[in-house]
Design a protein around this motif. Structure first.
Motif, PDB file in Angstrom:
ATOM      1  N   LEU A  50      32.421  -0.894  54.126  1.00  0.00           N
ATOM      2  CA  LEU A  50      33.238   0.108  53.443  1.00  0.00           C
ATOM      3  C   LEU A  50      34.707  -0.185  53.726  1.00  0.00           C
ATOM      4  O   LEU A  50      35.051  -0.572  54.846  1.00  0.00           O
ATOM      5  CB  LEU A  50      32.890   1.514  53.936  1.00  0.00           C
ATOM      6  N   PRO A  51      35.580  -0.007  52.736  1.00  0.00           N
ATOM      7  CA  PRO A  51      37.013  -0.228  52.972  1.00  0.00           C
ATOM      8  C   PRO A  51      37.553   0.679  54.080  1.00  0.00           C
ATOM      9  O   PRO A  51      38.425   0.288  54.840  1.00  0.00           O
ATOM     10  CB  PRO A  51      37.667   0.125  51.641  1.00  0.00           C
ATOM     11  N   ARG A  52      36.980   1.882  54.154  1.00  0.00           N
ATOM     12  CA  ARG A  52      37.372   2.840  55.181  1.00  0.00           C
ATOM     13  C   ARG A  52      36.112   3.536  55.679  1.00  0.00           C
ATOM     14  O   ARG A  52      35.406   4.183  54.897  1.00  0.00           O
ATOM     15  CB  ARG A  52      38.332   3.880  54.599  1.00  0.00           C
ATOM     16  N   PRO A  53      35.772   3.403  56.977  1.00  0.00           N
ATOM     17  CA  PRO A  53      34.596   4.098  57.496  1.00  0.00           C
ATOM     18  C   PRO A  53      34.717   5.610  57.311  1.00  0.00           C
ATOM     19  O   PRO A  53      35.815   6.169  57.348  1.00  0.00           O
ATOM     20  CB  PRO A  53      34.591   3.740  58.985  1.00  0.00           C
ATOM     21  N   VAL A  54      33.578   6.252  57.110  1.00  0.00           N
ATOM     22  CA  VAL A  54      33.518   7.706  56.981  1.00  0.00           C
ATOM     23  C   VAL A  54      32.852   8.224  58.251  1.00  0.00           C
ATOM     24  O   VAL A  54      31.681   7.932  58.513  1.00  0.00           O
ATOM     25  CB  VAL A  54      32.736   8.131  55.722  1.00  0.00           C
ATOM     26  N   THR A  55      33.601   8.979  59.039  1.00  0.00           N
ATOM     27  CA  THR A  55      33.120   9.429  60.338  1.00  0.00           C
ATOM     28  C   THR A  55      32.185  10.628  60.226  1.00  0.00           C
ATOM     29  O   THR A  55      32.213  11.376  59.242  1.00  0.00           O
ATOM     30  CB  THR A  55      34.289   9.821  61.258  1.00  0.00           C
ATOM     31  N   LEU A  56      31.396  10.809  61.270  1.00  0.00           N
ATOM     32  CA  LEU A  56      30.522  11.976  61.351  1.00  0.00           C
ATOM     33  C   LEU A  56      31.359  13.249  61.360  1.00  0.00           C
ATOM     34  O   LEU A  56      30.996  14.234  60.700  1.00  0.00           O
ATOM     35  CB  LEU A  56      29.660  11.907  62.614  1.00  0.00           C
ATOM     36  N   GLU A  57      32.466  13.234  62.045  1.00  0.00           N
ATOM     37  CA  GLU A  57      33.357  14.402  62.082  1.00  0.00           C
ATOM     38  C   GLU A  57      33.826  14.779  60.672  1.00  0.00           C
ATOM     39  O   GLU A  57      33.843  15.942  60.301  1.00  0.00           O
ATOM     40  CB  GLU A  57      34.559  14.103  62.982  1.00  0.00           C
TER      41      GLU A  57
END
Length: 137
Positions: A92-99
């Motif tokens: 992914l270009p930008r990780p998507v965090t659990l938060e």
């Protein structure tokens, strides 16, 4: 087509390690949870999923594809569990965090938020599209 999420601690198995294997991918063995087993049994070759780094990073970091269908897991002496094979499609270009997922009302019902311990999870079409948007795709 259905969408999925596969979880792994990056110190044990990371998206980067999977990416280095190329198109051959690897087996997703060692799963010993009946709900996760049922999810893998439902998978079809060609379906895509997210790769989530658990415990360290806690973020959706890449997209994977199921490249071999469910079959017995030779690491399971009981014969009750199976595995699929997955391969890396792209980071992914930008990780998507659990938060981030927990704070986004559109992801409030996502299995990652409601049942975070499950190692192989379904992802709805709406969740899939929203995570991709958050990730910059």
């Amino acid at each position: 087509m259905a969408h999925w999420l596969f979880k792994s601690e990056p110190s044990a198995w990371s998206f980067e390690k999977l990416s280095r294997l190329g198109a051959a991918g690897t087996d997703w063995s060692g799963v010993r949870n009946h709900s996760a087993k049922l999810n893998m049994q439902a998978m079809k070759v060609g379906e895509q999923g997210f790769f989530y780094h658990s415990n360290e990073g806690k973020a959706i970091v890449g997209i994977v594809e199921v490249c071999k269908a469910y079959r017995p897991d030779p690491t399971d002496a009981s014969g009750k569990f199976g595995m699929v094979d997955i391969r890396a499609v792209r980071p992914l270009p930008r990780p998507v965090t659990l938060e981030e997922a927990k704070s986004d009302r559109r992801l409030a019902e996502m299995a990652l938020v409601t049942n975070s311990r499950l190692s192989v999870q379904p992802v709805t079409d709406a969740e899939w599209a929203h995570v991709l948007k958050l990730a910059g795709l």
